[in-house]
Design an enzyme around this catalytic site. Structure first.
Site, PDB file in Angstrom:
ATOM      1  N   GLY A   8    -109.217   7.073  57.768  1.00 11.25           N
ATOM      2  CA  GLY A   8    -109.045   8.525  57.915  1.00 11.25           C
ATOM      3  C   GLY A   8    -109.792   9.262  56.823  1.00 11.25           C
ATOM      4  O   GLY A   8    -109.331  10.281  56.300  1.00 11.25           O
ATOM      5  N   GLY A  11    -111.181  13.491  56.622  1.00 10.56           N
ATOM      6  CA  GLY A  11    -110.358  14.698  56.529  1.00 10.56           C
ATOM      7  C   GLY A  11    -110.481  15.400  55.182  1.00 10.56           C
ATOM      8  O   GLY A  11    -111.367  15.086  54.373  1.00 10.56           O
ATOM      9  N   GLN A  12    -109.554  16.343  54.951  1.00 15.33           N
ATOM     10  CA  GLN A  12    -109.630  17.176  53.741  1.00 15.33           C
ATOM     11  C   GLN A  12    -109.581  16.322  52.468  1.00 15.33           C
ATOM     12  O   GLN A  12    -110.380  16.491  51.557  1.00 15.33           O
ATOM     13  CB  GLN A  12    -108.479  18.198  53.732  1.00 15.33           C
ATOM     14  CG  GLN A  12    -108.586  19.207  52.597  1.00 15.33           C
ATOM     15  CD  GLN A  12    -107.276  19.949  52.320  1.00 15.33           C
ATOM     16  OE1 GLN A  12    -106.213  19.558  52.804  1.00 15.33           O
ATOM     17  NE2 GLN A  12    -107.354  21.020  51.547  1.00 15.33           N
ATOM     18  N   ASP A  34    -113.545   6.157  59.450  1.00 16.00           N
ATOM     19  CA  ASP A  34    -112.877   7.222  60.190  1.00 16.00           C
ATOM     20  C   ASP A  34    -113.054   6.922  61.678  1.00 16.00           C
ATOM     21  O   ASP A  34    -113.902   6.109  62.058  1.00 16.00           O
ATOM     22  CB  ASP A  34    -113.484   8.596  59.843  1.00 16.00           C
ATOM     23  CG  ASP A  34    -112.547   9.742  60.232  1.00 16.00           C
ATOM     24  OD1 ASP A  34    -111.701  10.126  59.404  1.00 16.00           O
ATOM     25  OD2 ASP A  34    -112.646  10.234  61.377  1.00 16.00           O
ATOM     26  N   ARG A  36    -114.300   8.761  63.789  1.00 15.17           N
ATOM     27  CA  ARG A  36    -115.626   9.228  64.239  1.00 15.17           C
ATOM     28  C   ARG A  36    -116.617   9.232  63.074  1.00 15.17           C
ATOM     29  O   ARG A  36    -116.207   9.142  61.914  1.00 15.17           O
ATOM     30  CB  ARG A  36    -115.528  10.615  64.872  1.00 15.17           C
ATOM     31  CG  ARG A  36    -114.951  11.685  63.982  1.00 15.17           C
ATOM     32  CD  ARG A  36    -114.764  12.981  64.756  1.00 15.17           C
ATOM     33  NE  ARG A  36    -113.689  12.871  65.737  1.00 15.17           N
ATOM     34  CZ  ARG A  36    -112.397  13.076  65.473  1.00 15.17           C
ATOM     35  NH1 ARG A  36    -112.019  13.415  64.252  1.00 15.17           N
ATOM     36  NH2 ARG A  36    -111.475  12.924  66.399  1.00 15.17           N
ATOM     37  N   ASP A  51    -110.922   2.903  64.154  1.00 15.24           N
ATOM     38  CA  ASP A  51    -109.708   3.554  64.639  1.00 15.24           C
ATOM     39  C   ASP A  51    -108.519   2.866  63.973  1.00 15.24           C
ATOM     40  O   ASP A  51    -108.258   1.684  64.221  1.00 15.24           O
ATOM     41  CB  ASP A  51    -109.644   3.416  66.168  1.00 15.24           C
ATOM     42  CG  ASP A  51    -108.419   4.107  66.744  1.00 15.24           C
ATOM     43  OD1 ASP A  51    -107.586   4.609  65.963  1.00 15.24           O
ATOM     44  OD2 ASP A  51    -108.303   4.122  67.987  1.00 15.24           O
ATOM     45  N   TYR A 140     -93.651  16.063  61.635  1.00 16.27           N
ATOM     46  CA  TYR A 140     -94.482  15.659  60.482  1.00 16.27           C
ATOM     47  C   TYR A 140     -93.581  15.177  59.346  1.00 16.27           C
ATOM     48  O   TYR A 140     -93.797  14.099  58.769  1.00 16.27           O
ATOM     49  CB  TYR A 140     -95.312  16.876  60.049  1.00 16.27           C
ATOM     50  CG  TYR A 140     -96.178  16.693  58.830  1.00 16.27           C
ATOM     51  CD1 TYR A 140     -97.288  15.871  58.850  1.00 16.27           C
ATOM     52  CD2 TYR A 140     -95.906  17.404  57.657  1.00 16.27           C
ATOM     53  CE1 TYR A 140     -98.107  15.749  57.734  1.00 16.27           C
ATOM     54  CE2 TYR A 140     -96.720  17.291  56.543  1.00 16.27           C
ATOM     55  CZ  TYR A 140     -97.823  16.456  56.590  1.00 16.27           C
ATOM     56  OH  TYR A 140     -98.635  16.340  55.485  1.00 16.27           O
ATOM     57  N   LYS A 144     -93.041  11.532  57.610  1.00 15.86           N
ATOM     58  CA  LYS A 144     -93.230  11.315  56.172  1.00 15.86           C
ATOM     59  C   LYS A 144     -92.033  10.583  55.566  1.00 15.86           C
ATOM     60  O   LYS A 144     -92.197   9.647  54.781  1.00 15.86           O
ATOM     61  CB  LYS A 144     -93.487  12.642  55.439  1.00 15.86           C
ATOM     62  CG  LYS A 144     -94.845  13.261  55.730  1.00 15.86           C
ATOM     63  CD  LYS A 144     -95.990  12.327  55.356  1.00 15.86           C
ATOM     64  CE  LYS A 144     -97.367  12.941  55.529  1.00 15.86           C
ATOM     65  NZ  LYS A 144     -98.444  11.938  55.452  1.00 15.86           N
ATOM     66  N   ILE A 170    -102.726  21.258  49.647  1.00 16.60           N
ATOM     67  CA  ILE A 170    -103.907  20.976  48.811  1.00 16.60           C
ATOM     68  C   ILE A 170    -104.970  22.039  49.078  1.00 16.60           C
ATOM     69  O   ILE A 170    -105.349  22.280  50.223  1.00 16.60           O
ATOM     70  CB  ILE A 170    -104.461  19.569  49.085  1.00 16.60           C
ATOM     71  CG1 ILE A 170    -103.391  18.514  48.787  1.00 16.60           C
ATOM     72  CG2 ILE A 170    -105.715  19.315  48.241  1.00 16.60           C
ATOM     73  CD1 ILE A 170    -103.828  17.080  49.071  1.00 16.60           C
TER      74      ILE A 170
HETATM   75  C1  AKB Z   1     -99.174  20.900  55.787  1.00 19.20           C
HETATM   76  O1  AKB Z   1     -99.092  22.115  55.562  1.00 19.20           O
HETATM   77  O2  AKB Z   1     -98.789  20.369  56.831  1.00 19.20           O
HETATM   78  C2  AKB Z   1     -99.736  20.010  54.699  1.00 19.20           C
HETATM   79  C3  AKB Z   1     -98.654  19.508  53.803  1.00 19.20           C
HETATM   80  C4  AKB Z   1     -98.045  20.381  52.802  1.00 19.20           C
HETATM   81  O3  AKB Z   1     -98.297  18.372  53.898  1.00 19.20           O
HETATM   82  N1  AKB Z   1    -100.716  20.727  53.942  1.00 19.20           N
END
Ligand code: AKB
Length: 318
Positions: A8, A11-12, A34, A36, A51, A140, A144, A170
């Protein structure tokens, strides 16, 4: 860490972590991957399309490159996750599960970012402790917390060296974040330079933790290099750097651009997520166990962001 695989990487975080790690450990010792092709990541060192949901291909990359440390950066962020929770679970959990399993089979260490999103409305809002109630209300956040527990399980059961940081939003100027609740704190700088104004989707008075990318990158290496005997925690450490509201950030920009205008068009999903997250984390365990100390604050970061984004947009115009 001698030979590193990043999954990955496009990404950022990855787009800046790859060159940062290459500058420390050597270009050939950091294999970026990544799902792609990614512009830039193949310029200075090895890059492969991989992948992370395919464990066979991940194991093959680890074996071929003689990898000892896996960085799993694959993630669907908080706001976008709410649009497709099933996909968020599939991607977020299976990329981590594959990383841990491949690490178990090939004796690698694993770093995975966790997030302030691992906390929820029942966690203490102010100076949120390292060890406290964690009942997130987003898919999300649920991924986590599960990921933190699973990573601790792999450490306890199999002795895998798993480590993680609960990242604030971030802020960076190389690659835009995609689909997070804290994205406003990056977009605002681009729109300030482009148009002198920004319409914010997050309410004006919601505090959230943020961190500038150079501090985030340094924190990852410092944690991964920390003496394991000093770590009482592993997955995952609170880190804090700065906490502000959209209004406070707009005022900081206005100190340098007095005509900057901020308006609000609230996204109810982001509003509810932002309201469920802490105002500010207590990062004393990270400070005690591996010496964490931020170097950037809202003022120095704003100076740097405005200069860097202005330069970037100028170059893009040419
Ligand atoms: C989000 O906003 O989903 C992320 C995070 C704080 O994990 N930047």
């Amino acid at each position: 860490m001698k030979k590193i695989l990043i999954v990955g990487a496009g990404g950022q975080i990855g787009s800046e972590l790859v060159p940062y790690l290459r500058s420390i450990y050597g270009n050939d010792n950091v294999v970026a991957t990544d799902v792609r092709e990614c512009k830039g990541l193949a310029d200075d060192g090895p890059f492969e399309v991989l992948d992370a949901l395919n464990p066979t291909n991940m194991a093959s990359a680890v074996a071929r490159h003689n990898i000892d440390t896996i960085f799993n950066l694959v993630a669907l962020l908080s706001a976008v996750g709410e649009r497709n929770p099933q996909m968020a679970w599939n991607i977020n959990m299976n990329a981590l599960f594959n990383s841990l399993e491949v690490a178990r089979q090939h004796h690698c260490a694993v770093f995975t970012p966790s997030s302030i999103g691992a906390f929820g409305p029942t966690s203490p809002k102010d100076m949120t402790p390292q060890d406290t109630i964690m009942q997130p209300t987003t898919i999300y956040g649920i991924c986590k917390v599960t990921g933190e527990l699973l990573s601790n399980y792999y450490h306890q059961k199999y002795g895998i060296d798993t480590r993680s940081i609960r990242f604030p939003g971030i802020i960076s100027n190389k690659t835009l974040p995609g689909g997070g609740t804290t994205d406003y704190a990056v977009e605002i700088y681009y729109e300030a330079i482009r148009n002198g104004r920004y319409t914010c989707a997050v309410p004006h008075d919601v505090y959230m933790d943020m961190i500038y990318m150079p501090d985030a990158l340094r924190s990852i290496v410092e944690l991964m290099e920390a003496d394991p005997f000093k770590l009482k925690h592993r997955n995952s450490f609170n880190v804090a750097s700065m906490s502000f509201t959209p209004d406070i950030l707009a005022a900081e920009i206005r100190k340098r651009m007095p005509n900057f205008e901020m308006s609000y068009d609230i996204d109810p999903v982001k509003e509810s997520i932002a309201n469920s997250w802490p105002n500010q984390l207590d990062d004393s365990c990270a400070r005690e166990e591996w010496g964490w100390k931020p170097q950037w604050d809202i003022s120095s970061m704003t100076d740097d962001m405005l200069a860097a984004v202005a330069k970037k947009l100028e170059v893009e115009k040419k």
